[in-house]
Design a protein around this motif. Sequence first.
Motif, PDB file in Angstrom:
ATOM      1  N   ASP A  26      35.345  55.314  43.706  1.00  0.00           N
ATOM      2  CA  ASP A  26      35.767  56.546  44.381  1.00  0.00           C
ATOM      3  C   ASP A  26      35.709  57.760  43.455  1.00  0.00           C
ATOM      4  O   ASP A  26      35.641  58.892  43.938  1.00  0.00           O
ATOM      5  N   ASP A  27      35.727  57.540  42.147  1.00  0.00           N
ATOM      6  CA  ASP A  27      35.660  58.644  41.192  1.00  0.00           C
ATOM      7  C   ASP A  27      34.258  59.210  41.056  1.00  0.00           C
ATOM      8  O   ASP A  27      34.076  60.273  40.444  1.00  0.00           O
ATOM      9  N   GLU A  78      41.629  61.779  49.757  1.00  0.00           N
ATOM     10  CA  GLU A  78      42.025  60.689  48.874  1.00  0.00           C
ATOM     11  C   GLU A  78      41.161  59.484  49.212  1.00  0.00           C
ATOM     12  O   GLU A  78      40.468  59.488  50.238  1.00  0.00           O
ATOM     13  N   PRO A  79      41.118  58.460  48.348  1.00  0.00           N
ATOM     14  CA  PRO A  79      40.276  57.296  48.636  1.00  0.00           C
ATOM     15  C   PRO A  79      40.482  56.786  50.062  1.00  0.00           C
ATOM     16  O   PRO A  79      41.600  56.596  50.515  1.00  0.00           O
ATOM     17  N   ARG A 118      31.646  50.217  48.555  1.00  0.00           N
ATOM     18  CA  ARG A 118      31.994  50.337  47.132  1.00  0.00           C
ATOM     19  C   ARG A 118      31.313  49.262  46.292  1.00  0.00           C
ATOM     20  O   ARG A 118      30.910  49.517  45.152  1.00  0.00           O
TER      21      ARG A 118
END
Length: 273
Positions: free
Chosen positions: A146-147, A192-193, A223
């Motif tokens: 997620d980053d 947010e995630p 992911r």
Amino acid sequence: MKYLARTREGRPLVGDEDGFCPLSAADPGLESVRDALPKAAAGTLAGPESATADRIAPDDVAFGPPLDRFGKLWGIGLNYLEHAGDLEEDRPEEPASFLKPPSVLTGPGGPIRLPPTTQSDRVTAEAELAVVMGRECRSVDEESVDDVIAGFLPVIDMTAEDVLQRNPRFLTRAKSYDTFLVVGPAIAVPEEPMDLTDVRVRTIVNDEVAAENAVRNMAFPPREIVSFHSEVMTLRPGDLFSTGTPGAEPIEPGDEVRSVVESIGTVEASVTR
């Protein structure tokens, strides 16, 4: 949810559910959507609520592709278990990935241009959830994905199925005719995630749902797909992963195709030859 988009003329926009404004009105340091991708991944993207310009309603915007130029275009085959069964294929033990050239891209509305019937007489359309990368990365674990993701996008992928059926080695050609990837009008940037488990993806042709499934039924979730491929090569802002379809539907000139990805967005395109 924030959104990054561009007008048909190429003007960069940032928006939310209430509307869009010029990207530079929210952040004067950003000149393009590509410039905004790292901030989207970092969670520091300024939204229209802080802009110096008023919002424009989404229905009043003529959208083009959200980026003037994407990077690597990855596709993932046979990722929904039911779809693999429909095709009488075994579930792959690793992501069944392939690359498409930049020339396949077309924006919201299309049109999807079918190749001459002398080359292919059976093209299918496939709704998919796509992931857009926001930061350069290599060897990223799933917990950190997620980053490096800027956001998500609905897309319509196409396959010349009769070409592929002649020989599986013809996959690149079968997936690579001009306009064989329609990208949605806006990159959805979560605050947010985002839990994608229950997100449903629908392939719709002429207002009839041809296929539908939830992300939870993917063999390889988004992911995991990003993490896996980051071990293969460096990923960069603007790279796109189209994560697989719940099902494909044959299309003909005159059809209208729609990809609906719940909580993310919708893209439509007409079909011609």
